[in-house]
Design a protein around this motif. Sequence first.
Motif, PDB file in Angstrom:
ATOM      1  N   GLY A 163     -17.228  -4.710   9.514  1.00 27.87           N
ATOM      2  CA  GLY A 163     -16.219  -3.855   9.720  1.00 27.87           C
ATOM      3  C   GLY A 163     -14.525  -4.497   9.661  1.00 27.87           C
ATOM      4  N   VAL A 164     -13.824  -5.329   8.942  1.00 26.27           N
ATOM      5  CA  VAL A 164     -12.040  -5.793   9.522  1.00 26.27           C
ATOM      6  C   VAL A 164     -11.098  -4.486   8.790  1.00 26.27           C
ATOM      7  CG1 VAL A 164     -13.218  -7.699   9.319  1.00 26.27           C
ATOM      8  CG2 VAL A 164     -12.075  -7.143   7.489  1.00 26.27           C
TER       9      VAL A 164
ATOM     10  N   PHE B  60     -13.925  -4.616   4.092  1.00 31.21           N
ATOM     11  CA  PHE B  60     -12.153  -4.072   4.098  1.00 31.21           C
ATOM     12  C   PHE B  60     -12.284  -2.497   4.560  1.00 31.21           C
ATOM     13  CE2 PHE B  60      -7.783  -3.244   2.891  1.00 31.21           C
ATOM     14  CZ  PHE B  60      -7.462  -3.978   4.094  1.00 31.21           C
ATOM     15  N   PHE B  61     -12.015  -1.368   5.799  1.00 39.00           N
ATOM     16  CA  PHE B  61     -12.135  -0.466   6.166  1.00 39.00           C
ATOM     17  C   PHE B  61     -10.816  -0.400   7.479  1.00 39.00           C
ATOM     18  CE2 PHE B  61     -13.874   3.178   9.471  1.00 39.00           C
ATOM     19  CZ  PHE B  61     -13.408   4.335   8.092  1.00 39.00           C
ATOM     20  N   PRO B  62     -10.177   1.222   6.859  1.00 40.56           N
ATOM     21  CA  PRO B  62     -10.096   2.378   6.133  1.00 40.56           C
ATOM     22  C   PRO B  62      -9.413   1.065   5.282  1.00 40.56           C
ATOM     23  CG  PRO B  62      -9.134   3.206   7.819  1.00 40.56           C
ATOM     24  CD  PRO B  62      -9.732   1.917   9.148  1.00 40.56           C
ATOM     25  N   ALA B  63      -9.264   1.554   3.984  1.00 39.42           N
ATOM     26  CA  ALA B  63      -9.398   0.387   2.789  1.00 39.42           C
ATOM     27  C   ALA B  63      -7.260   1.062   2.533  1.00 39.42           C
ATOM     28  CB  ALA B  63      -9.883  -0.212   1.581  1.00 39.42           C
ATOM     29  N   HIS B  64      -7.290   2.314   2.589  1.00 40.70           N
ATOM     30  CA  HIS B  64      -6.423   3.171   1.605  1.00 40.70           C
ATOM     31  C   HIS B  64      -5.367   2.662   2.763  1.00 40.70           C
ATOM     32  CE1 HIS B  64      -8.407   6.720   3.683  1.00 40.70           C
ATOM     33  NE2 HIS B  64      -7.644   7.195   3.529  1.00 40.70           N
ATOM     34  N   LEU B  65      -5.689   3.180   4.263  1.00 41.06           N
ATOM     35  CA  LEU B  65      -5.174   2.964   5.062  1.00 41.06           C
ATOM     36  C   LEU B  65      -4.668   2.502   5.608  1.00 41.06           C
ATOM     37  CD1 LEU B  65      -7.012   6.230   7.083  1.00 41.06           C
ATOM     38  CD2 LEU B  65      -4.398   6.102   5.806  1.00 41.06           C
ATOM     39  N   SER B  66      -5.131   0.402   5.573  1.00 42.57           N
ATOM     40  CA  SER B  66      -4.821  -0.255   5.937  1.00 42.57           C
ATOM     41  C   SER B  66      -4.401  -1.261   4.891  1.00 42.57           C
ATOM     42  CB  SER B  66      -6.612  -1.060   6.220  1.00 42.57           C
ATOM     43  OG  SER B  66      -7.106  -0.827   7.067  1.00 42.57           O
ATOM     44  N   GLY B  67      -3.419  -0.753   4.180  1.00 45.34           N
ATOM     45  CA  GLY B  67      -3.010  -1.714   3.448  1.00 45.34           C
ATOM     46  C   GLY B  67      -2.943  -1.387   1.665  1.00 45.34           C
TER      47      GLY B  67
END
Length: 226
Positions: free
Chosen positions: A122-123, A142-149
């Motif tokens: 996870g990145v 890519f996690f958490p996707a929605h909170l990371s852009g």
Amino acid sequence: MSSLPPLLSSEPSSTLSSVIKGPALLPIIQADTPHEAVAIAKALADGGVGSVEVVLRTRQALAAITAIRTALPDLLVGAGTVLSATDANACKAAGAQFLVSPASTAKLLEAMLASGLPFVPGVATPSEIAMAQEYGLREVKFFPAHLSGGIEMLKALSGVFQQMKFCPTGGIGQHNLAEFLALPNVFVAGGSWLTPASMVQTQQWSQITALAAAATAIARQIKTAA
């Protein structure tokens, strides 16, 4: 003394993208019992899903991996929420065919490399992606996707990390699945939207199958995993 391979000397035996079956979907299974896990997996498979990730968030997660492998031998079964070498080894012993972690540290990357299984760490930041690259990896979660852009972040990252492919997870649903999968640097989309806790608790297997079928149709229109 540690027997882990030194930095950059080893790579997983194969990439996750090369072993994933069916559409470019990686639904999460969180089950309290092996029987429940098999029921969820069967419902997903009936909807066209070819690969699943059993997360290590319940006491029976390892037994669930083994049970699904036995009951549904054509389904690719991996383990998620891997956080240590102990987790990685236990998952491999239970029959997991790939590993997924929610985070990246040097020690964790080395442990998953040592397992010999395909895996995605996870990145959420460019620095974590750069570290994965230093270990010879070309696929990450890519996690958490929605909170990371979300989608815009993945677009921005594509210019800098041109060889890296992503499995976005977190905040993905039927409403934005197509938009995520349309990105050239996304090879599969993960998440729990196909296995809502409310449906699992009430054993609404046919509804989970319907959700999986709808997602499979979307995914197949855009890209199909190898």
